[in-house]
Design a protein around this motif. Structure first.
Motif, PDB file in Angstrom:
ATOM      1  N   ALA A 112       0.824  -1.210   0.000  1.00  0.00           N
ATOM      2  CA  ALA A 112       0.000   0.000   0.000  1.00  0.00           C
ATOM      3  C   ALA A 112       0.858   1.260   0.000  1.00  0.00           C
ATOM      4  CB  ALA A 112      -0.938   0.004   1.203  1.00  0.00           C
ATOM      5  N   GLY A 113       2.127   1.159   0.398  1.00  0.00           N
ATOM      6  CA  GLY A 113       3.047   2.288   0.291  1.00  0.00           C
ATOM      7  C   GLY A 113       3.375   2.583  -1.154  1.00  0.00           C
ATOM      8  N   CYS A 114       3.562   1.537  -1.942  1.00  0.00           N
ATOM      9  CA  CYS A 114       3.763   1.678  -3.385  1.00  0.00           C
ATOM     10  C   CYS A 114       2.489   2.230  -4.021  1.00  0.00           C
ATOM     11  CB  CYS A 114       4.139   0.324  -3.974  1.00  0.00           C
ATOM     12  SG  CYS A 114       4.549   0.349  -5.733  1.00  0.00           S
ATOM     13  N   GLN A 115       1.352   1.758  -3.548  1.00  0.00           N
ATOM     14  CA  GLN A 115       0.051   2.247  -4.011  1.00  0.00           C
ATOM     15  C   GLN A 115      -0.077   3.752  -3.767  1.00  0.00           C
ATOM     16  OE1 GLN A 115      -3.112   0.389  -1.858  1.00  0.00           O
ATOM     17  NE2 GLN A 115      -4.755   1.442  -2.944  1.00  0.00           N
ATOM     18  N   LEU A 116       0.382   4.206  -2.612  1.00  0.00           N
ATOM     19  CA  LEU A 116       0.307   5.620  -2.268  1.00  0.00           C
ATOM     20  C   LEU A 116       1.136   6.464  -3.234  1.00  0.00           C
ATOM     21  CD1 LEU A 116      -0.707   7.806  -0.356  1.00  0.00           C
ATOM     22  CD2 LEU A 116       1.174   7.226   1.200  1.00  0.00           C
ATOM     23  N   VAL A 117       2.342   5.999  -3.541  1.00  0.00           N
ATOM     24  CA  VAL A 117       3.196   6.711  -4.496  1.00  0.00           C
ATOM     25  C   VAL A 117       2.526   6.752  -5.869  1.00  0.00           C
ATOM     26  CG1 VAL A 117       5.425   6.728  -5.678  1.00  0.00           C
ATOM     27  CG2 VAL A 117       5.302   6.111  -3.257  1.00  0.00           C
ATOM     28  N   ALA A 118       1.995   5.611  -6.296  1.00  0.00           N
ATOM     29  CA  ALA A 118       1.354   5.530  -7.607  1.00  0.00           C
ATOM     30  C   ALA A 118       0.114   6.403  -7.685  1.00  0.00           C
ATOM     31  CB  ALA A 118       1.005   4.082  -7.927  1.00  0.00           C
ATOM     32  N   GLY A 139       1.047 -14.767   0.929  1.00  0.00           N
ATOM     33  CA  GLY A 139      -0.278 -15.290   0.636  1.00  0.00           C
ATOM     34  C   GLY A 139      -1.366 -14.250   0.506  1.00  0.00           C
ATOM     35  N   LEU A 140      -0.978 -13.020   0.163  1.00  0.00           N
ATOM     36  CA  LEU A 140      -1.955 -11.928   0.078  1.00  0.00           C
ATOM     37  C   LEU A 140      -1.670 -11.105  -1.172  1.00  0.00           C
ATOM     38  CD1 LEU A 140      -4.298 -10.472   1.622  1.00  0.00           C
ATOM     39  CD2 LEU A 140      -2.531  -9.002   2.611  1.00  0.00           C
ATOM     40  N   PHE A 141      -2.368 -11.391  -2.255  1.00  0.00           N
ATOM     41  CA  PHE A 141      -2.142 -10.656  -3.499  1.00  0.00           C
ATOM     42  C   PHE A 141      -2.468  -9.178  -3.284  1.00  0.00           C
ATOM     43  CE2 PHE A 141      -2.889  -9.226  -7.834  1.00  0.00           C
ATOM     44  CZ  PHE A 141      -1.909  -9.913  -8.543  1.00  0.00           C
ATOM     45  N   CYS A 142      -1.621  -8.296  -3.798  1.00  0.00           N
ATOM     46  CA  CYS A 142      -1.801  -6.846  -3.615  1.00  0.00           C
ATOM     47  C   CYS A 142      -2.873  -6.308  -4.559  1.00  0.00           C
ATOM     48  CB  CYS A 142      -0.469  -6.126  -3.821  1.00  0.00           C
ATOM     49  SG  CYS A 142       0.696  -6.302  -2.457  1.00  0.00           S
ATOM     50  N   SER A 143      -4.109  -6.673  -4.303  1.00  0.00           N
ATOM     51  CA  SER A 143      -5.202  -6.319  -5.209  1.00  0.00           C
ATOM     52  C   SER A 143      -5.505  -4.822  -5.221  1.00  0.00           C
ATOM     53  CB  SER A 143      -6.464  -7.095  -4.830  1.00  0.00           C
ATOM     54  OG  SER A 143      -6.259  -8.480  -5.005  1.00  0.00           O
ATOM     55  N   GLU A 160       3.936  -8.149 -13.512  1.00  0.00           N
ATOM     56  CA  GLU A 160       5.185  -8.760 -13.047  1.00  0.00           C
ATOM     57  C   GLU A 160       5.474  -8.365 -11.604  1.00  0.00           C
ATOM     58  OE1 GLU A 160      10.002  -8.830 -13.941  1.00  0.00           O
ATOM     59  OE2 GLU A 160       8.649  -8.098 -15.499  1.00  0.00           O
ATOM     60  N   MET A 161       5.310  -7.095 -11.281  1.00  0.00           N
ATOM     61  CA  MET A 161       5.521  -6.653  -9.905  1.00  0.00           C
ATOM     62  C   MET A 161       4.553  -7.351  -8.953  1.00  0.00           C
ATOM     63  SD  MET A 161       6.267  -2.531 -10.155  1.00  0.00           S
ATOM     64  CE  MET A 161       6.447  -2.414  -8.361  1.00  0.00           C
ATOM     65  N   LEU A 162       3.294  -7.472  -9.367  1.00  0.00           N
ATOM     66  CA  LEU A 162       2.272  -8.063  -8.507  1.00  0.00           C
ATOM     67  C   LEU A 162       2.437  -9.564  -8.343  1.00  0.00           C
ATOM     68  CD1 LEU A 162      -0.633  -5.993 -10.039  1.00  0.00           C
ATOM     69  CD2 LEU A 162       0.078  -5.862  -7.639  1.00  0.00           C
ATOM     70  N   LEU A 163       2.864 -10.242  -9.404  1.00  0.00           N
ATOM     71  CA  LEU A 163       2.976 -11.701  -9.375  1.00  0.00           C
ATOM     72  C   LEU A 163       4.275 -12.197  -8.743  1.00  0.00           C
ATOM     73  CD1 LEU A 163       1.562 -12.458 -12.932  1.00  0.00           C
ATOM     74  CD2 LEU A 163       0.461 -13.046 -10.750  1.00  0.00           C
ATOM     75  N   THR A 164       5.318 -11.378  -8.802  1.00  0.00           N
ATOM     76  CA  THR A 164       6.613 -11.814  -8.277  1.00  0.00           C
ATOM     77  C   THR A 164       6.985 -11.157  -6.954  1.00  0.00           C
ATOM     78  OG1 THR A 164       7.918 -10.109  -9.404  1.00  0.00           O
ATOM     79  CG2 THR A 164       7.423 -12.125 -10.649  1.00  0.00           C
ATOM     80  N   GLY A 165       6.453  -9.955  -6.693  1.00  0.00           N
ATOM     81  CA  GLY A 165       6.787  -9.242  -5.462  1.00  0.00           C
ATOM     82  C   GLY A 165       8.210  -8.713  -5.422  1.00  0.00           C
ATOM     83  N   ARG A 166       8.903  -8.713  -6.545  1.00  0.00           N
ATOM     84  CA  ARG A 166      10.317  -8.322  -6.525  1.00  0.00           C
ATOM     85  C   ARG A 166      10.496  -6.827  -6.278  1.00  0.00           C
ATOM     86  NH1 ARG A 166      12.693  -5.950 -10.967  1.00  0.00           N
ATOM     87  NH2 ARG A 166      11.380  -5.705 -12.819  1.00  0.00           N
ATOM     88  N   LEU A 167      11.634  -6.483  -5.689  1.00  0.00           N
ATOM     89  CA  LEU A 167      11.988  -5.095  -5.444  1.00  0.00           C
ATOM     90  C   LEU A 167      12.401  -4.416  -6.742  1.00  0.00           C
ATOM     91  CD1 LEU A 167      14.069  -5.119  -2.132  1.00  0.00           C
ATOM     92  CD2 LEU A 167      11.961  -3.831  -2.543  1.00  0.00           C
ATOM     93  N   VAL A 168      11.820  -3.282  -7.018  1.00  0.00           N
ATOM     94  CA  VAL A 168      12.137  -2.513  -8.220  1.00  0.00           C
ATOM     95  C   VAL A 168      12.962  -1.294  -7.809  1.00  0.00           C
ATOM     96  CG1 VAL A 168      11.155  -1.110 -10.078  1.00  0.00           C
ATOM     97  CG2 VAL A 168      10.074  -3.284  -9.440  1.00  0.00           C
ATOM     98  N   PRO A 169      14.197  -1.172  -8.304  1.00  0.00           N
ATOM     99  CA  PRO A 169      15.015  -0.016  -7.943  1.00  0.00           C
ATOM    100  C   PRO A 169      14.463   1.272  -8.553  1.00  0.00           C
ATOM    101  CG  PRO A 169      16.119  -1.369  -9.588  1.00  0.00           C
ATOM    102  CD  PRO A 169      14.906  -2.118  -9.180  1.00  0.00           C
ATOM    103  N   ALA A 170      14.915   2.391  -8.027  1.00  0.00           N
ATOM    104  CA  ALA A 170      14.368   3.692  -8.402  1.00  0.00           C
ATOM    105  C   ALA A 170      14.452   3.968  -9.901  1.00  0.00           C
ATOM    106  CB  ALA A 170      15.088   4.790  -7.620  1.00  0.00           C
TER     107      ALA A 170
END
Length: 256
Positions: A112-118, A139-143, A160-170
């Motif tokens: 939800a922090g990423c959601q806030l930025v977006a 176990g909680l998809f970021c819907s 890809e971000m939602l399915l893998t959860g990987r960290l995306v650099p700036a």
């Protein structure tokens, strides 16, 4: 307990700072409600800058609070429902705010922090900032973050971000469209952007943001109909009358 700080600069720019550094600025129910209230109090600002105290911009929802709610007779369903409703309200308060909201990201922004930025109109980040939607790891998809993320990044990049959860650099986040640019000092860059916006005609900025939101997602004809109507009203406003006259007569414009 202080959850966030509010400040108003002489140029009319409002600063809202998330202030739960020990909890990595996690969005508890109370924090979400406080954010919505702060944004409501900044309705008369010329621009809003969203900042965060501590090394993390925002770690998403407060998982300890959500887990504690499972002890309630309904297993937490009622609390979860209230929290998600408050989250949606806070994100809409950002998107639908009458003036631009700018995020200054100097640490990690997850879920939800990423959601806030977006959700913000503009965002700047330092090279140390990172973004992710890691719900799948627990176990909680970021819907709900997906709503804002998919309106910024391309469909496949968001998935890809939602399915893998990987960290995306700036730098990658900038390439995806999640942030505008990567800067050495996000606070300074965000304040510079806000000051530039505040120096423009207030009616123009408010009308322009509302028109931009209104035409999004419409058919081409509908979008042009909406935008044309906004242009007519804008031309009738004092901002445009003064600005065009100053331009044609090669004189400095007067701030409206």
């Amino acid at each position: 307990m202080t959850l966030l700080r509010e400040e108003r600069r002489p140029d009319g720019v409002a600063l809202i700072t998330l202030d739960r550094p020990a909890q990595r600025n996690a969005l508890s129910l109370e924090m979400l409600q406080a954010l919505s209230a702060a944004l409501a109090r900044a309705q008369d600002a010329r621009a809003v800058v969203l900042l965060a105290e501590g090394p993390a911009f925002c770690a998403g929802h407060d998982l300890r609070e959500l887990t504690a709610a499972r002890a309630e007779p309904d297993g937490g369903r009622g609390f979860f429902t209230r929290t998600m409703a408050a989250c949606s309200a806070a994100m809409r308060a950002v998107v639908e705010h009458p003036v631009p909201v700018i995020a200054a990201v100097e640490g990690i922004a997850t879920a939800a922090g990423c959601q806030l930025v977006a959700s913000c109109d503009l965002a700047v980040a330092t090279p140390a900032a990172k973004f992710c939607t890691p719900g799948v790891d627990i176990g909680l998809f970021c819907s709900t973050p997906a709503v804002a993320l998919s309106r910024n990044a391309g469909r496949k990049q968001a998935m890809e971000m939602l399915l893998t959860g990987r960290l995306v650099p700036a730098e990658e986040a900038a390439a995806l469209g999640l942030v505008n640019r990567v800067v050495p000092d996000a606070r300074a860059a965000a304040l510079e952007l806000a000051a530039g916006i505040a120096a423009r005609g207030e009616t123009t900025i408010r009308m322009g943001k509302a028109g931009f939101l209104a035409q999004e997602g419409r058919s081409l004809q509908e979008a042009y109909d909406i935008a044309s109507a906004v242009m007519v009203e804008n031309l009738m406003a004092a901002d445009a009358r003064e600005g065009i006259d100053a331009f044609l007569n090669k004189r400095p414009g007067k701030k409206q």
